[in-house]
Design an enzyme around this catalytic site. Structure first.
Site, short mmCIF file in Angstrom:
data_model
loop_
_atom_site.label_atom_id
_atom_site.label_comp_id
_atom_site.label_asym_id
_atom_site.label_seq_id
_atom_site.Cartn_x
_atom_site.Cartn_y
_atom_site.Cartn_z
CD GLU A 1 -14.15 -11.20 29.98
OE1 GLU A 1 -14.75 -10.06 29.62
OE2 GLU A 1 -13.21 -10.95 30.42
CD GLU B 1 -17.79 -8.57 32.06
OE1 GLU B 1 -17.02 -7.87 31.50
OE2 GLU B 1 -17.77 -9.98 32.54
#
Length: 656
Positions: free
Chosen positions: A149, A305
């Site tokens: 991320e 995710e």
């Protein structure tokens, strides 16, 4: 198109280093029982992999690889560089990021590094090289996952090393300080620079900062993080040839221009966490899925995710209702995902995310959540068969929405015509198409548009002349173009397109639309305005004074500053083409009416017999998915077929 995977992948982040090794065999047993194919390992393991500078401990990871491989589970190995260990912060505090007020962040969270730090890069790339050397040819290795991320918490650092890198980037971009002064418009407020050494980051300041400096800072910061990914990828490609490399995007994340990032991925990956308590969250998540497919040029992508139930960062962390997780999972599958992963496999017993749901919750395997995880795994395994025709299949589209990170950045600045939420405004257009059951691609400004019958350009405030001309060409070649207010206002240096906006006086877009814009007249917050004429509905946020040259006025403003003026116009163009201009933000009913009319004109048949709220449908390959995102049973007519859906139900039927 061929899939990147041999089957629909299923699993999630696996953090065995957070647990006693005595549970590792049980993890593999439970994974096999849940039809797990893939585990993402090592995302936050730097301190365990390198407990002291230059001292590496891979024995535990060797064991994890062996156990997963013996269980038939493939590994996506993360490079672990997202969270540097305490010893790096102690030895090199200069690697820690600095905020715009000059405050240096401390250790104790994650992502505590400056993207431009040469020392951080040196240590990070050494770790990547060690991992690639040891595991690059392991038979269990399925893919590499760089960092994690990027930019989630620190998308820009204002330390001196970053400022020096910014100056170097600016000099490469502009060549001379005179050209920078021209581009930044530094004649305003006595901001002229005599050398690049005088240029600073746009730090905290008394009032409005230079708009183009702010834009360039965002461009540079996105680029600086991308350079970290590129550096890791180069090592992985060298030492682990043939193994694909990705990193996890974050959907509509403002701070990184994913159009620039996407070509650096062997496949696109994404993290998405829709709020179970928000009845409209499926709109945002559907758009995110379409964005990921679009970033990859239509190729299948990976959901890296999602959560099986509640997360831990909202004010109210709602749990997912029974069936709701299945519905959002099938939304990803329907919109092009060839893999469905989660954060995380086993719910943490300590740390900042211990209340974030997982595939194995605190209650263990005899829980509702884990039973749903098992059932979903079996279902996805069945849908992996060639007969299902899903794996590797594309999503046919005939319509596109122009999406532009730089317009988002510009509209997020201060000193704009009014506060406009770019993402929310674009999603209103997307939602209207979703309610009609029409799939779309997102496209970047200037992209090839010949494949689309309908192109919508909402809030494209920042665009170069040639990018606006490519929009005009859609209608001139016989397609349908829809442009909204705040399109074509500024060029790529944030200079105004003078002379009626929409690209400026005499622009191709002005000619094709048949209108120009004389003056903005934003509406007061919470004060709607009615529309009259051939189109009825309500509008909000925006009015403007539109000068109509040779377009037809479809609707006018009934009240407000621009009362009596054109709100929606349409002009015929080319061979059967049409160009629409919408000078306001419509309500849902208004969008439904407008999109229904535009789709009919473009020759695109809606899938639903009428706009459906809370239910979506999309075709992937030869399969149609119909998904109910509401807690009530629904019966819908889709493609002339009646489909009954349970609460949060999913229908998977042959496409017609």
């Amino acid at each position: 198109m061929p899939s990147i995977f041999p089957s629909i992948r299923y699993g999630g982040d696996y953090n065995p280093d957070q647990w006693d090794p005595s549970v590792w065999d049980d993890d593999v047993r439970l994974m096999r029982g849940a039809s797990v194919t893939t585990a993402t390992v090592g995302v936050f393991s730097w301190a365990r992999l390198e407990p002291r500078p230059g001292e590496f401990d891979f024995e535990w990871l060797d064991t994890v690889f062996e156990k997963l491989h013996a269980g038939g589970i493939r590994v996506i190995l993360a490079t672990a560089t997202a969270s540097p260990p305490a010893w790096l912060a102690k030895l090199h505090p200069e690697t820690l990021p600095v905020d715009e007020r000059g405050n240096r962040f401390g250790f104790g969270s994650r992502q505590q590094y400056s993207p431009s730090s040469a020392v951080y890069r040196e240590y990070a790339l050494r770790l990547v090289r060690e991992l690639a050397t040891r595991y690059g040819a392991h038979p269990a290795l399925e893919a590499w996952h760089t960092n994690n991320e990027y930019g989630c918490h620190v998308s820009a650092s204002y330390d001196e090393e970053s400022v020096a890198a910014f100056r170097t980037w600016l000099e490469a971009r502009y060549g001379t300080i005179a050209e920078l002064n021209r581009a930044w418009g530094t004649g305003f407020w006595s901001q002229r620079y005599d050398s690049f050494d005088e240029v600073d980051a746009p730090r905290y300041a008394p009032t409005f900062r230079n708009p183009t400096q702010l834009l360039d800072w965002r461009r540079f910061s996105s680029h600086a993080l991308l350079e970290l990914h590129r550096a890791e990828r180069a090592i992985l490609t060298e030492l682990s040839p043939g193994i694909p490399v990705t990193t996890n995007f974050m959907g509509f994340f403002r701070d990184l221009d994913y159009w620039q990032w996407a070509p650096e991925m062997d496949f696109i990956s994404d993290d998405e966490y829709p709020d179970p308590a928000d009845p409209l969250s499926h709109i945002h998540s559907a758009a995110t899925r379409d964005l990921m497919r679009s970033l990859g040029g239509g190729k299948p992508w990976l959901l890296m995710e999602q959560s099986t139930s509640a997360v831990n960062w909202r004010d109210r962390n709602a749990a997912k209702a029974p069936g709701q997780h299945r519905a959002t999972t099938f939304q990803s599958l329907a919109r092009g995902a060839d893999g469905i992963l989660h954060f995380q496999w086993r719910q943490s017993a300590s740390g900042a995310e211990k209340f974030h749901a997982a595939m194995v919750p605190h209650g263990g395997e005899n829980t509702r959540v884990h039973r749903e995880v098992q059932a979903l795994g079996r279902e996805l395994a069945e849908l992996s068969s060639p007969e299902a025709g899903i794996l590797g299949a594309g999503v046919p589209v005939q319509a596109a929405i122009v999406w532009d990170w730089e317009s988002w950045w510009a509209l997020s600045q201060e000193a704009t015509p009014t506060r406009i939420d770019y993402l929310a405004g674009v999603l209103e257009w997307y939602a209207a198409l979703l309610r009609q059951g029409v799939a779309i691609d997102f496209v970047r400004p200037g992209a090839a548009l010949d494949a689309y019958r309908l192109v919508i350009a909402p809030l494209l405030q920042v665009a170069a002349g040639d990018e606006l001309a490519s929009l005009a060409a859609v209608a001139e070649r016989g397609g349908t173009l829809v442009a909204s207010y705040q399109t074509g206002i500024l060029d790529r240096e944030l200079h105004v397109h003078l002379g009626g906006y929409l690209g400026g006086a005499g622009s191709a877009l002005q000619r094709t639309l048949g209108v120009s814009v004389e003056e903005f007249a934003p509406l007061q917050a919470g004060v709607p305005t009615a529309l009259t004429g051939d189109f009825e509905g309500q509008a909000s946020i925006w009015q403007e004074h539109v000068t109509v040259a040779d377009a037809s006025t479809i609707a006018t403003f009934a009240d407000g500053h621009a009362a009596g003026g054109a709100a929606i116009t349409r002009r015929e163009a080319g061979e059967g083409g049409a160009a629409w201009y919408v000078a306001t933000q419509l309500d849902a009913a208004g969008f439904d009416a407008l999109i229904g009319r535009v789709l009919a004109e473009a020759g695109i048949a809606p899938a639903f017999a009428r706009p459906e709220y809370g239910v979506e449908t999309v075709v992937r390959g030869t399969t149609r998915f119909v998904i109910n995102h509401t807690p009530e049973a629904r019966e819908v007519v889709v493609a002339a077929q009646t489909v009954a859906l349970e609460p949060y139900g999913v229908a998977v039927v042959p496409a017609r």
